[in-house]
Scaffold this motif. Structure first.
Motif, short mmCIF file in Angstrom:
data_model
loop_
_atom_site.label_atom_id
_atom_site.label_comp_id
_atom_site.label_asym_id
_atom_site.label_seq_id
_atom_site.Cartn_x
_atom_site.Cartn_y
_atom_site.Cartn_z
N LYS A 4 -0.93 -9.99 -5.67
CA LYS A 4 0.33 -9.45 -5.56
C LYS A 4 0.19 -7.75 -5.34
O LYS A 4 0.66 -7.27 -4.19
CB LYS A 4 1.18 -9.45 -6.48
CG LYS A 4 2.02 -11.01 -6.44
CD LYS A 4 2.99 -11.27 -7.30
CE LYS A 4 3.36 -12.89 -7.41
NZ LYS A 4 3.49 -13.29 -8.77
N LEU A 5 -0.53 -7.17 -6.25
CA LEU A 5 -0.99 -5.59 -6.02
C LEU A 5 -1.57 -5.25 -4.76
O LEU A 5 -1.39 -4.47 -4.13
CB LEU A 5 -1.89 -5.25 -7.19
CG LEU A 5 -0.93 -4.67 -8.74
CD1 LEU A 5 -2.14 -4.64 -9.50
CD2 LEU A 5 0.07 -4.10 -8.49
N TYR A 6 -2.54 -6.39 -4.47
CA TYR A 6 -3.42 -6.10 -3.18
C TYR A 6 -2.85 -6.08 -2.07
O TYR A 6 -2.63 -5.26 -1.18
CB TYR A 6 -4.63 -7.00 -3.52
CG TYR A 6 -5.63 -6.76 -2.35
CD1 TYR A 6 -6.71 -5.93 -2.44
CD2 TYR A 6 -5.84 -7.65 -1.24
CE1 TYR A 6 -7.60 -5.62 -1.63
CE2 TYR A 6 -6.67 -7.64 -0.25
CZ TYR A 6 -7.66 -6.49 -0.38
OH TYR A 6 -8.40 -6.26 0.53
N THR B 107 -8.59 0.44 -0.60
CA THR B 107 -9.54 1.39 -1.13
C THR B 107 -9.18 1.79 -2.47
O THR B 107 -9.68 2.38 -3.31
CB THR B 107 -9.77 2.59 -0.43
OG1 THR B 107 -8.85 3.30 -0.21
CG2 THR B 107 -10.64 2.57 0.64
N LEU B 108 -7.82 1.51 -2.61
CA LEU B 108 -6.83 1.81 -3.95
C LEU B 108 -6.80 0.44 -5.03
O LEU B 108 -7.08 0.84 -6.13
CB LEU B 108 -5.50 2.32 -3.63
CG LEU B 108 -5.58 3.77 -2.92
CD1 LEU B 108 -4.18 3.86 -2.58
CD2 LEU B 108 -6.07 4.61 -3.80
N VAL B 109 -6.74 -0.68 -4.53
CA VAL B 109 -6.67 -1.68 -5.30
C VAL B 109 -7.58 -2.75 -5.39
O VAL B 109 -7.91 -3.05 -3.99
CB VAL B 109 -4.90 -2.33 -4.94
CG1 VAL B 109 -5.10 -3.54 -5.87
CG2 VAL B 109 -3.98 -1.50 -5.16
N ALA B 110 -8.38 -3.15 -6.09
CA ALA B 110 -9.41 -3.97 -6.03
C ALA B 110 -9.02 -5.43 -5.40
O ALA B 110 -7.75 -5.90 -5.87
CB ALA B 110 -10.24 -4.16 -7.31
N LYS B 111 -9.93 -5.99 -4.84
CA LYS B 111 -9.60 -7.50 -4.33
C LYS B 111 -9.36 -8.23 -5.51
O LYS B 111 -10.01 -8.26 -6.52
CB LYS B 111 -10.75 -7.98 -3.46
CG LYS B 111 -10.71 -7.53 -1.96
CD LYS B 111 -12.03 -8.00 -1.49
CE LYS B 111 -13.40 -7.50 -1.94
NZ LYS B 111 -14.55 -8.13 -1.25
N PRO B 112 -8.45 -9.52 -5.31
CA PRO B 112 -8.28 -10.46 -6.53
C PRO B 112 -9.55 -10.97 -6.84
O PRO B 112 -10.08 -11.39 -5.83
CB PRO B 112 -7.42 -11.29 -5.64
CG PRO B 112 -6.72 -10.59 -4.67
CD PRO B 112 -7.62 -9.72 -4.29
#
Ligand SMILES: [Zn+2]
Length: 375
Positions: free
Chosen positions: A167-169, A182-187
């Motif tokens: 969800k974050l991604y 580039t800010l949130v890592a892939k699930p």
């Protein structure tokens, strides 16, 4: 037969007996030496093997017999898939975390209530972390509070389920309109999914930079088993920008070694691979004068079980590296009774059923440790 002939025959017989005696003595001596050599080789394991080969045999035997500190290794069957679990797993853009969905999590705020820690907080009661990570984290923040009387710290990032990371991604992609974030890592590729990582904030503005009084946390976290996982200097290796707020649990020995030798986890995992069980182990002493011996053992990926060599009579930990094998940490100073060697502290999955008293039944029960020393 003449007297002379009899005498000569006797003499020959005596000579024959004498020669036989000498041959027997030589054979016995040779047998003793071979046996001693074999015994020496069978107990000559681990980090000292390379050194001892260059020492005269006599000296080796004496040292072997008089060295009560020599660690004898035995084999512990570990599930090969456990290489994906433990406090030294490498999780980054190239190495996915495979969640079991059964991580042993605790609510940070519930634990704070239980332990009376009211000098730091978390966003809400749903913020969880691995049970064994809570105590060193809580102790570190308690010591910080006692030193600086600062009770503003907020845990604003801790365990995230893979669903939540997804969800974050997606939210980040929608907001930034790019294909890759580039800010949130892939699930599957965030350390937060392991439960070994947490993020600090000074206020609700996500503004922790590890400066001022807070520098104490970043400088001393290794004493509690944490590393500042993403630094500017290692950005090209970790592929993550400088994040002074993100802490990762790896255990005290490893946090000490990584910090003192300026290694990020990627570099440390590579380094440990150069210290295999049958080579020179990594040995070091931390700033509390505690001694450690660490080595790597490749997983047997073709088999369900990998027989990992572990010490007998010494406390140890096993962790997977999430790539290609296991890392064994020997607490050299901690002499323990047989069967009490393995500690599961701060290690979620990589577990071994070790050193049973009925070890002679090892063949019939794969969960038990074979007591035969390894070479
Ligand atoms: Zn983080």
């Amino acid at each position: 037969m003449s007297k002379q002939k009899i005498s000569k025959a006797k003499s020959i017989n005596r000579t024959k007996t004498f020669v036989e005696l000498i041959i027997s003595a030589v054979l016995i001596a040779a047998a003793v030496m071979i046996t001693k050599g074999a015994l020496d080789r069978s107990s000559n394991v681990g980090s000292t093997s390379n050194v001892q080969e260059t020492i005269p045999e006599e000296t080796v035997i004496i040292e072997e017999e008089t060295d009560p500190n020599k660690i004898i290794f035995a084999s512990a069957p570990v599930k090969t898939k456990d290489k994906f679990y433990g406090d030294l797993i490498l999780v980054n853009n190239s190495h996915q975390y495979f969640s079991t969905g059964e991580e042993d999590l605790v609510s940070i705020l519930e634990m704070n209530d239980q332990t009376g820690r009211d000098f730091f907080t978390a966003v809400d009661y749903d913020y969880t972390i691995l049970r064994p990570v809570y105590e060193p984290m809580g102790q570190m923040l308690e010591d910080f509070y006692k030193l600086y009387n600062n009770d503003t710290i907020i845990i604003y990032g801790s365990f995230r389920s893979t669903d939540f990371q997804q969800k974050l991604y997606e939210a980040d992609l929608a907001e930034n309109g790019s294909e890759d974030s580039t800010l949130v890592a892939k699930p599957g590729f965030s350390e937060h999914e392991t439960g070994y990582a947490f993020d600090l904030s000074e206020t609700e503005n996500y503004d922790y930079m590890g400066t001022g009084d807070f520098a104490w946390i970043n400088e001393n976290c290794y004493k509690y088993g944490f590393v500042v996982r993403y630094t500017k200097a290692k950005e090209n290796i970790t592929e993550i920008r400088d994040e002074p707020w993100h802490f990762r649990y790896v255990g005290i020995p490893h946090a000490f070694y990584m910090t003192k030798n300026d290694l990020c986890l990627e570099e440390y995992i590579d380094l440990l691979r150069t210290h295999p069980y049958d080579g020179e182990h990594l040995t070091f002493t931390d700033d509390q004068n505690k001694n450690y011996e660490v080595y790597f053992y490749a997983s047997d990926d073709a088999a369900e079980t990998t027989n990992v060599p572990v010490p007998t009579g010494r406390k140890y930990d096993i962790s997977g590296n999430n790539v290609d094998g296991f890392i064994v940490t020997v607490y050299t100073d901690e002499i323990v009774e047989p069967g009490m060697e393995h500690t599961t502290e701060a290690s979620t999955e990589a577990s071994t059923e070790t050193a049973s008293e009925e070890s002679s039944d090892a063949e019939s029960d794969s969960e038990e440790v074979e007591v035969i020393p390894l070479t």
